[in-house]
Write an enzyme that holds these catalytic residues in place. Structure first.
Site, mmCIF file in Angstrom:
data_model
loop_
_atom_site.group_PDB
_atom_site.id
_atom_site.type_symbol
_atom_site.label_atom_id
_atom_site.label_comp_id
_atom_site.label_asym_id
_atom_site.label_seq_id
_atom_site.Cartn_x
_atom_site.Cartn_y
_atom_site.Cartn_z
ATOM 1 N N MET A 23 0.757 -1.176 -0.120
ATOM 2 C CA MET A 23 0.268 -0.165 0.014
ATOM 3 C C MET A 23 0.595 1.343 0.334
ATOM 4 O O MET A 23 0.414 2.650 0.228
ATOM 5 C CB MET A 23 -0.937 -0.091 0.981
ATOM 6 N N GLY A 24 2.593 0.820 -0.803
ATOM 7 C CA GLY A 24 3.175 2.218 -0.572
ATOM 8 C C GLY A 24 3.954 2.249 0.953
ATOM 9 O O GLY A 24 3.736 2.523 1.742
ATOM 10 N N GLU A 28 11.991 -0.558 4.687
ATOM 11 C CA GLU A 28 12.946 -1.581 5.206
ATOM 12 C C GLU A 28 11.659 -2.528 5.324
ATOM 13 O O GLU A 28 12.156 -3.747 4.128
ATOM 14 C CB GLU A 28 13.938 -1.340 5.980
ATOM 15 N N GLY A 29 11.070 -2.729 5.504
ATOM 16 C CA GLY A 29 9.876 -4.032 5.280
ATOM 17 C C GLY A 29 9.494 -4.508 4.169
ATOM 18 O O GLY A 29 9.962 -5.994 3.799
ATOM 19 N N HIS A 30 9.159 -3.719 3.299
ATOM 20 C CA HIS A 30 8.745 -3.487 2.085
ATOM 21 C C HIS A 30 9.550 -4.072 1.123
ATOM 22 O O HIS A 30 9.890 -4.645 0.121
ATOM 23 C CB HIS A 30 8.161 -2.974 1.679
ATOM 24 N N GLY A 141 3.921 -10.388 3.961
ATOM 25 C CA GLY A 141 4.750 -9.818 5.162
ATOM 26 C C GLY A 141 4.305 -10.419 6.479
ATOM 27 O O GLY A 141 3.448 -10.615 6.501
ATOM 28 N N ASP A 144 2.264 -9.061 8.740
ATOM 29 C CA ASP A 144 0.291 -8.968 8.612
ATOM 30 C C ASP A 144 0.151 -10.852 8.472
ATOM 31 O O ASP A 144 -0.203 -11.739 7.643
ATOM 32 C CB ASP A 144 -0.472 -8.562 8.010
ATOM 33 N N VAL A 170 10.625 -7.202 9.433
ATOM 34 C CA VAL A 170 11.640 -6.418 9.472
ATOM 35 C C VAL A 170 11.424 -5.434 11.180
ATOM 36 O O VAL A 170 10.206 -5.310 10.814
ATOM 37 C CB VAL A 170 11.753 -5.813 8.573
ATOM 38 N N SER A 179 6.632 -0.410 9.995
ATOM 39 C CA SER A 179 5.235 -0.160 10.022
ATOM 40 C C SER A 179 4.581 1.093 8.782
ATOM 41 O O SER A 179 5.352 2.169 9.320
ATOM 42 C CB SER A 179 3.868 -0.557 10.394
HETATM 43 O O1 PAF Z 1 -0.187 -5.854 3.063
HETATM 44 C C1 PAF Z 1 -0.917 -5.037 2.510
HETATM 45 O O2 PAF Z 1 -0.627 -3.358 2.594
HETATM 46 C C2 PAF Z 1 -2.455 -5.119 1.678
HETATM 47 O O3 PAF Z 1 -3.120 -5.928 2.783
HETATM 48 C C3 PAF Z 1 -1.974 -5.820 0.605
HETATM 49 C C4 PAF Z 1 -1.855 -6.592 1.044
HETATM 50 C C5 PAF Z 1 -0.844 -4.213 -0.132
HETATM 51 C C6 PAF Z 1 -3.407 -5.515 -0.006
HETATM 52 O O4 PAF Z 1 -4.005 -4.120 -0.533
#
Ligand code: PAF
Length: 273
Positions: A23-24, A28-30, A141, A144, A170, A179
């Site tokens: 979700m942008g 660092e987690g992403h 990740g 969640d 992370v 987050s």
């Molecule tokens: O974990 C997230 O950021 C969101 O729930 C996802 C998986 C991108 C879906 O919108």
């Protein structure tokens, strides 16, 4: 859609596609999800950046959710993503959109019980992203935890031909799980939030030492330390890591999941024992 055509062309060339849905407001987690995609041998790494309105409740933070497309694009480039998808709500959900994906077992408890409709929104958008990108695998990740299990179940039950990879949480050096919502926290709230990772670490050590723990006593201990730190407990639960059914005795392999309110911010964290 352009993404669908681009991915189809890459697949036709025999390229292995990884999808990293986000979700942008990337952190660092992403970036660790992109790294995981690289390590798994992806030839193309598609990152989607979309604040999905359908997974937010009416009183949640959809409007306020942090967004920064320019910075996200630069971070994706630097991390080695080969395509970045920034759809708008209007092109993801056409007027009259009326089809949703509902997982009816794993999404019932935990965050699903507190955020009605949340996993319906997640499954719907993730199924759409899978249909657009047709990835060989997708990376999510472990932060969640419930989401990852719900998506695995959706993939199994709807016969999506792809693999789900779950990448470790992370943390900041303080222990706070990374987050995008950490940006809402004041200095004082950040300090309070450390009680989450600290309680998880202590419980994990106690399980390692004792072999098993009575969950009723252990959850009361955790809830007390969260409340003492000034957090409002939403849930403290221990579950079987696959089925997400509650356990009465906590053992290695079980997952402990926490959700709290830190001021106006809802934070989640978890650990597998
Ligand atoms: O974990 C997230 O950021 C969101 O729930 C996802 C998986 C991108 C879906 O919108």
């Amino acid at each position: 859609m352009k993404l669908q055509k681009w991915c189809a062309a890459r697949r036709a060339e025999g390229r292995r596609i990884a999808l990293v849905p986000t979700m942008g407001y990337l952190h660092e987690g992403h970036l660790s999800l992109i790294e995981a995609a690289k390590r798994r041998g992806a030839d193309e790494i598609v990152v989607s950046v979309f604040v999905n309105p359908v997974q937010f409740g009416p009183n949640e933070d959809y409007a306020r959710y942090p967004r920064d497309e320019k910075a996200d694009l630069a971070k994706c480039r630097k991390a080695g993503a080969t395509a970045v998808f920034f759809p708008t709500p209007e092109n993801m959900y056409l007027p009259g959109h009326s089809v949703y994906v509902n997982e009816e077992d794993l999404s019932r408890g935990l965050c699903g019980a507190r955020r009605p409709g949340h996993f319906r929104g997640v499954c719907t958008v993730v199924a759409k992203l899978f249909n657009l990108a047709h990835p060989n695998f997708a990376v999510f990740g472990q932060k969640d935890f419930q989401q990852a299990q719900v998506i695995r179940r959706m993939v199994r039950d709807l016969n999506f031909d792809l693999e789900i990879v779950v990448s470790p949480i992370v943390r900041e050096p303080s222990g706070l799980a990374r987050s995008s919502r950490n940006t809402y926290l004041s200095g004082e709230e950040r300090l309070r939030a450390l009680a989450l990772s600290m309680s998880l670490r202590e419980t994990k050590l106690r399980v390692a030492k004792k072999g098993s723990l009575r969950w009723a006593a252990e959850s009361a201990r955790i809830a007390k330390s969260l409340a003492n730190a000034g957090l409002r407990v939403d849930y403290v639960e221990a579950v079987d890591a696959e089925t997400l059914s509650p356990v009465k005795t906590l053992r290695a392999g079980n997952a402990v999941l926490l959700a709290v309110w830190d001021g106006k911010t809802r934070l989640i964290d978890n650990a597998v024992m």
